[in-house]
Design a protein around this motif. Structure first.
Motif, mmCIF file in Angstrom:
data_model
loop_
_atom_site.group_PDB
_atom_site.id
_atom_site.type_symbol
_atom_site.label_atom_id
_atom_site.label_comp_id
_atom_site.label_asym_id
_atom_site.label_seq_id
_atom_site.Cartn_x
_atom_site.Cartn_y
_atom_site.Cartn_z
ATOM 1 N N ALA A 50 0.836 -1.204 0.000
ATOM 2 C CA ALA A 50 0.000 0.000 0.000
ATOM 3 C C ALA A 50 0.875 1.259 0.000
ATOM 4 N N LYS A 51 1.915 1.225 0.825
ATOM 5 C CA LYS A 51 2.827 2.374 0.907
ATOM 6 C C LYS A 51 3.606 2.525 -0.396
ATOM 7 N N LEU A 52 4.069 1.374 -0.949
ATOM 8 C CA LEU A 52 4.815 1.397 -2.203
ATOM 9 C C LEU A 52 3.986 2.032 -3.316
ATOM 10 N N ASN A 53 2.716 1.603 -3.437
ATOM 11 C CA ASN A 53 1.847 2.149 -4.489
ATOM 12 C C ASN A 53 1.594 3.640 -4.281
ATOM 13 N N SER A 54 1.443 4.018 -3.001
ATOM 14 C CA SER A 54 1.189 5.428 -2.682
ATOM 15 C C SER A 54 2.382 6.304 -3.058
ATOM 16 N N VAL A 55 3.587 5.839 -2.666
ATOM 17 C CA VAL A 55 4.809 6.610 -2.966
ATOM 18 C C VAL A 55 5.056 6.648 -4.469
ATOM 19 N N ASN A 56 4.847 5.505 -5.136
ATOM 20 C CA ASN A 56 5.067 5.432 -6.577
ATOM 21 C C ASN A 56 4.100 6.366 -7.322
ATOM 22 N N GLU A 57 2.840 6.406 -6.847
ATOM 23 C CA GLU A 57 1.841 7.289 -7.464
ATOM 24 C C GLU A 57 2.226 8.752 -7.264
ATOM 25 N N ARG A 58 2.709 9.053 -6.049
ATOM 26 C CA ARG A 58 3.148 10.423 -5.748
ATOM 27 C C ARG A 58 4.347 10.818 -6.614
ATOM 28 N N TYR A 59 5.246 9.851 -6.795
ATOM 29 C CA TYR A 59 6.451 10.092 -7.595
ATOM 30 C C TYR A 59 6.093 10.378 -9.064
ATOM 31 N N GLN A 60 5.221 9.520 -9.634
ATOM 32 C CA GLN A 60 4.831 9.687 -11.041
ATOM 33 C C GLN A 60 4.089 11.006 -11.258
ATOM 34 N N LYS A 61 3.207 11.344 -10.292
ATOM 35 C CA LYS A 61 2.426 12.580 -10.394
ATOM 36 C C LYS A 61 3.350 13.806 -10.353
ATOM 37 N N ALA A 62 4.293 13.792 -9.387
ATOM 38 C CA ALA A 62 5.218 14.925 -9.248
ATOM 39 C C ALA A 62 6.121 15.047 -10.468
ATOM 40 N N LYS A 63 6.567 13.886 -11.001
ATOM 41 C CA LYS A 63 7.458 13.886 -12.160
ATOM 42 C C LYS A 63 6.752 14.463 -13.386
ATOM 43 N N THR A 64 5.501 14.038 -13.595
ATOM 44 C CA THR A 64 4.719 14.548 -14.734
ATOM 45 C C THR A 64 4.481 16.048 -14.599
ATOM 46 N N GLU A 65 4.093 16.464 -13.383
ATOM 47 C CA GLU A 65 3.820 17.892 -13.136
ATOM 48 C C GLU A 65 5.084 18.722 -13.332
ATOM 49 N N LEU A 66 6.234 18.141 -12.932
ATOM 50 C CA LEU A 66 7.511 18.851 -13.093
ATOM 51 C C LEU A 66 7.815 19.073 -14.568
ATOM 52 N N GLN A 67 7.599 18.043 -15.401
ATOM 53 C CA GLN A 67 7.853 18.169 -16.843
ATOM 54 C C GLN A 67 6.970 19.251 -17.464
ATOM 55 N N VAL A 68 5.688 19.267 -17.065
ATOM 56 C CA VAL A 68 4.745 20.270 -17.595
ATOM 57 C C VAL A 68 5.173 21.671 -17.157
ATOM 58 N N THR A 69 5.556 21.808 -15.886
ATOM 59 C CA THR A 69 5.948 23.114 -15.340
ATOM 60 C C THR A 69 7.227 23.619 -15.995
ATOM 61 N N GLN A 70 8.176 22.695 -16.254
ATOM 62 C CA GLN A 70 9.417 23.094 -16.931
ATOM 63 C C GLN A 70 9.132 23.584 -18.350
ATOM 64 N N ALA A 71 8.173 22.923 -19.007
ATOM 65 C CA ALA A 71 7.777 23.370 -20.357
ATOM 66 C C ALA A 71 7.148 24.768 -20.299
ATOM 67 N N ASP A 72 6.337 25.024 -19.239
ATOM 68 C CA ASP A 72 5.749 26.363 -19.055
ATOM 69 C C ASP A 72 6.829 27.412 -18.852
#
Length: 637
Positions: free
Chosen positions: A602-624
């Protein structure tokens, strides 16, 4: 999920694995890496039971469903359509479909309740297994791997080996296994298909083990690297870039430990030598000797990354224009490649020619090399000497020649020392240079052919898929070699890491024209993604002209200053957001790197989901940020 304990596997007198250990956990997406010959493919075969270990064991649950893509699948033959072959993945659904058809046929003459109940049960099971959507799923995956609607109805036997491998990959993906074992899955894919597979694997719920030399692909798909080296399996918690950084740190620590220990050993040896002859100190000297004998010795770090230490020579410098393509047209009976297209290759150009398979990349290279008929003109410039590397040239190697002989016969102006140096850079050291070509692996033959191409007295290189069969180490050598080459080259490759590190221009074929992007591959990708996103779906009408009162002389300047101030404020806010997201990504990576997290799904999935979400948001923000920065530069200019 899978536990590898004290694995030993011997080939003759050589131990490929010596008490190696590795536990594959649910959700692990692992890149299995190592130089050619270190046993990566063998390990996959040991896991699926095609080979048996000499010692140790590999344990897993009996109901574990494994999907295994290997190069042996190229030999699979069928006269059925590729859609039918892909749908063979749905074994139970296909059985049920056949049983339902038989029951419906019987019901034409037999209306018994027993038959109706059986039909109802079969139809219910078929529905539960999503049987009515299996054809749609097969269509979707085959399309993602580059097959058109028309292609999907053609027999498998009509396709080449590379395309057949794609069908086998589709079949394995459709089986939805608990764990995917993929041996060089990108070898037969073009760039669009590789990107599709990346997205698919990123969303895949099960575990994955990938053997690949494509480090760009590994960076985007895996969250763990396992290195096969010297009979052991070493794990790193992160993608390939993390592995290179982490391994560098580990090696630096080991190197310092080795130096410190060597210094201590020398001090002890000097003490022993000094007091050995004195009777009063003999006991002291003996105790120091015993201490040295018992000391756990730290090994020095082996250099796994040889550098290219030779210079390229060509007797003539080319003129400014290396190749001029004028009004070039080329078509085959079923497809038009180029139509009245023109382009210029200038001295010093390092061009990456990219695009989907079937768009004409290799055809264009052959036109440039003078090995393909076409309409129009291909004009070679003053003093241009070229060499053409393509995979079929591996067949032109003289099998009875030794490696060194092969280069000597091709490049007689080079001394034996120079040729040995070149071969050393391509990982042929010591007695390796006396091996006959016929005993070499595909990767080794590729390295010999590349060494030949690079020793040619040529100031213009034409390279068609030079990274096929090369491991990561060999790709790095090729990158170094091309960066040191002072001439001009054009290269076709699906290895994006190589392209990004060697090219200063990107060529692609679009609307039957050769088009050019003046920049690196990463810059091209960024430009292309924005181009796709921002392209209007329909023409936009020009704004209507409105009469405005005459502006005061300073009004334009004031407006510009206000706009700049506003943009800079937005830029600062975005920079603060980027800093927060980078911290969030780094913290998530650290959590994913902790072994204990894999005990708590449960913790692994939660951290992995948080990681993927932050990584995607970071890529979008860098493009902005990049978009805002460009606007500010335009206004300030």
């Amino acid at each position: 999920m899978i536990a590898i304990n004290n694995l030993t596997f011997e080939i003759g007198a050589r131990a490929l694995y010596d008490e190696a250990n590795w536990h594959i956990k649910p959700g692990d997406k692992t890149g299995l890496i190592g130089a050619n010959g270190t046993g990566k493919t063998t390990l996959l075969k040991l896991i699926v039971g095609d080979m048996k270990p000499t010692g140790g064991n590999i344990s897993m649950s009996k109901d574990l469903k494994i999907g295994y893509l290997n190069q042996d699948l190229l030999s699979y033959q069928s006269d059925k359509s590729i859609l039918h072959v892909a749908m063979e993945a749905f074994t139970r659904q296909n059985e049920l479909h056949g049983e339902i058809e038989n029951l419906l046929k019987k019901l034409e003459t037999d209306y018994s309740d027993d038959l109706l109940h059986k039909l109802s049960d079969k139809q219910h099971e078929f529905e539960v297994l999503d049987g009515y959507n299996i054809e749609f799923k097969a269509h979707e995956i085959l399309a993602g791997l580059g097959f058109s609607e028309e292609d999907q109805n053609r027999p498998l036997a009509e396709f080449s080996g590379g395309w057949r491998m794609r069908v086998m990959l589709a079949k394995i993906l459709l089986q939805a296994p608990d764990i995917l074992l993929l041996d060089e899955p990108t070898n037969h894919l073009d760039l669009p298909s590789i990107k599709w597979l990346e997205s698919y694997l990123q969303a895949f719920d099960g575990a994955i083990v990938i053997v690949s030399h494509d480090r760009w692909f590994l960076d985007r798909v895996v969250n763990r690297i396992v290195e096969s080296r010297k009979g052991k399996l070493t794990s790193y918690a992160g993608n390939y870039t993390f592995y290179t950084e982490e391994k560098g740190m580990r090696e630096e620590i080991q190197r310092n430990e080795y130096k410190n220990q060597q210094q201590k050993i020398k001090q002890e040896e000097r003490l022993i030598e000094r007091f050995r002859a004195k009777a009063s100190k003999a006991k002291f000297a003996q105790s120091r000797i015993k201490m040295l004998d018992k000391m756990d010795r730290v090994d020095d770090v082996d250099d796994d990354n040889p550098s290219v230490n030779f210079s390229f020579k060509f007797s003539k410098q080319s003129g400014r224009h290396v190749i001029r393509l004028e009004d070039v047209s080329k078509s085959y009976p079923a497809i038009k490649i180029l139509s009245h297209s023109s382009a210029v290759i200038e001295k010093g150009d390092k061009i990456a020619l990219i695009g989907a398979n079937g768009r004409g990349k290799s055809t264009l290279l052959r036109i440039i090399a003078g090995a393909e008929s076409f309409e129009g003109e291909c004009i070679t410039g003053h003093n241009v000497t070229e060499t053409f590397f393509a995979q079929h040239q591996l067949e032109s190697l003289h099998l009875e020649n030794e490696v060194l002989q092969e280069l000597q016969s091709f490049a007689p102006k080079h001394t034996e020392t120079e040729l040995r140096s070149i071969l050393g850079s391509f990982l042929f050291t010591g007695d390796d240079v006396f091996k006959k070509i016929k005993v070499l692996s595909g990767g080794e033959k590729s390295r010999v052919a590349l060494a030949k191409a690079l020793t040619a007295d040529a100031n213009f290189l034409i390279l068609d898929e030079p990274t096929n069969h090369l491991d990561i180490q060999s790709v790095n050598i090729l990158i170094q070699a091309l960066n040191q080459f002072e001439g001009t080259f054009i290269v076709v490759s699906h290895d994006r890491y190589l392209l990004d590190n060697v090219a200063n221009k990107i060529w692609f074929i679009e609307d039957q024209k050769i088009k050019e992007y003046p920049g690196t591959y990463a810059e091209y990708e960024d430009w292309q993604s924005k181009r796709v996103i921002t392209a209007p779906k329909q023409p936009i009408a020009p704004p209507k002209k409105e009469e405005k009162p005459a502006a005061k002389p300073h009004q334009h300047t004031d407006d510009k200053s206000k706009q700049l101030k506003k943009l800079n404020q937005s830029l600062q806010q975005i920079e603060e957001k980027i800093a927060l997201l980078e911290t969030e990504v780094k913290n998530a990576e650290l959590e994913l790197g902790q072994e204990g997290i894999y005990q708590d799904m449960a913790k692994l999935n939660s951290v992995n989901e948080r990681y993927q979400k932050a990584k995607t948001e970071l890529q979008v923000t860098q493009a902005d940020w990049e978009s805002l920065a460009e606007q500010i530069m335009e206004l300030e200019g």
